[in-house]
Design a protein around this motif. Sequence first.
Motif: not given
Length: 370
Positions: A1-15, A19-24, A65-72
Motif C-alpha cells: 500500500m502506498r500513501m500520498s498526501k496532497s491539499s485542495l483549495q476550496v475557497g478564499e477568505l476576504a483577505a 482555504l485548503c483541505i488535506p487529502i490522503y 489493500l485491493l481498492g484505492e481509498i481517498t480520505l478527507v
Amino acid sequence: MRMSKSSLQVGELAAGQALCIPIYRLQPEANTGPSVYIQANVHGAEVQGNAVIFQLMKLLENYRLLGEITLVPLANPLGINQKSGEFTLGRFDPITGNNWNREYLDSAIELPHWYAEHARLDDAGIIQAYRSALVESCQQRLSNDWGITTGHRLALNLQSMAHRADIVLDLHTGPKSCKHLYCPEYEVSAAQYFSIPYTLVIPNSFGGAMDEAAFCPWWRLSEYAASQGRDLGVAVSAFTLELASQERIDLADAEHDALGILTYLSHRGVIAESVRPAAMARYGCYLRNYKKFHAPKAGLVEYVAGVGEPLKAGEPLVNLLRLDHYGTEEALTRISLPVDCVPILHFASASVHQGTELYKVMTEVFPLDS
C-alpha cells in the motif's frame, strides 16, 4: 500500500488567504477492488469523524489493500474555524445561512436522452460514462460565469471527488446523539457490517446531503435501465455515519467505529482479509417515521429521555422549567410523547425558544436481520 498526501483549495477568505483541505490517498499494489471516498467534519463542531479517519488509517497499515481509498478529514476549514467562545458554530454558512451539508448538486441528468446515447455500451462502459458525466456536471457548475456561493464551491469540490468512488462515507455527529446510520433502502443489508445500533432507511429522494448526492443519480439510472429491460444494479453505495455527539474526540470509540468501517470494506472486497462484524443488536426505521419534536413553549429544559434508549408512550421526554411562572402550574411542565419511540438525538442547549427542535426520535422501529 502506498500513501500520498496532497491539499485542495476550496475557497478564499476576504483577505485573500487560501482555504485548503488535506487529502490522503491510499493506493494498492494492484487495483482490483472498489474505490472508496471518506470525508469528515463538514459541520464545524462534528470533529469525531477526524479521529475515526485517523484510526482507520492506522488499522489499514495491517491489511492488504485491493481498492484505492481517498480520505478527507477537516473537510470544511471555514466551518471548523467558526468559533464563538468555547463553542464551534460551523453548521451553517455564515454568509448565506445555508446548512453546509445541503449545498451539494442534484446531478439531474436527463436520463432518457442520455441513456439512448449510451445504451450500446456494455455495463462497465455505461457506468464509466455516467460517472464522467456526474463529475463533469460538478466541474461545469464550478466554472459558472456568474459565480457560486462559498458553500456551494466547497460542496462541489468535495462532490467531484466523491463521484469518482464506488463507496462514499460521510462522517458526522449529532448535537447530543447516539450513533446512527443513514442507509439507502436498496442496501439496507449493509447496516449489519457497521458498528452502529440504529439505522435510518432513506428513499431515492434528493435533499441536498452528500450521501444523496452520491447515490440518488445511480439509483435513478438503475431504475431507468430496468424500465428499458437492463439490470445495471446500483453501482455506488453511499452512507452517512452519525458518530455520537459533537464537540468531542474519543480515540478509543473512534477505533471501534473505524473497525466497523473496516468490516464493511472487507465485505465489499476493498481489503483482502475477512473482518467479522461486531455482535450487537441493530434496529431500523424508515425516514418517514423519523419524527421531530419541537418545544411547545420557551423555557429551560431538562432532557429526561436518554438517547438510544427505547421510550414508551407517556414516559417523560423533557421537563420544561419556567421561573417566570413560579407559584403556578406553568412553572414546571412534564412533557411526553403519545407513541413508543427511540430518542436518537436532542438539542445541545438547556435554554430554548418556543419551536426549538428538542428531539429527533425513531418510531415504528424494527429489528434488522444480521
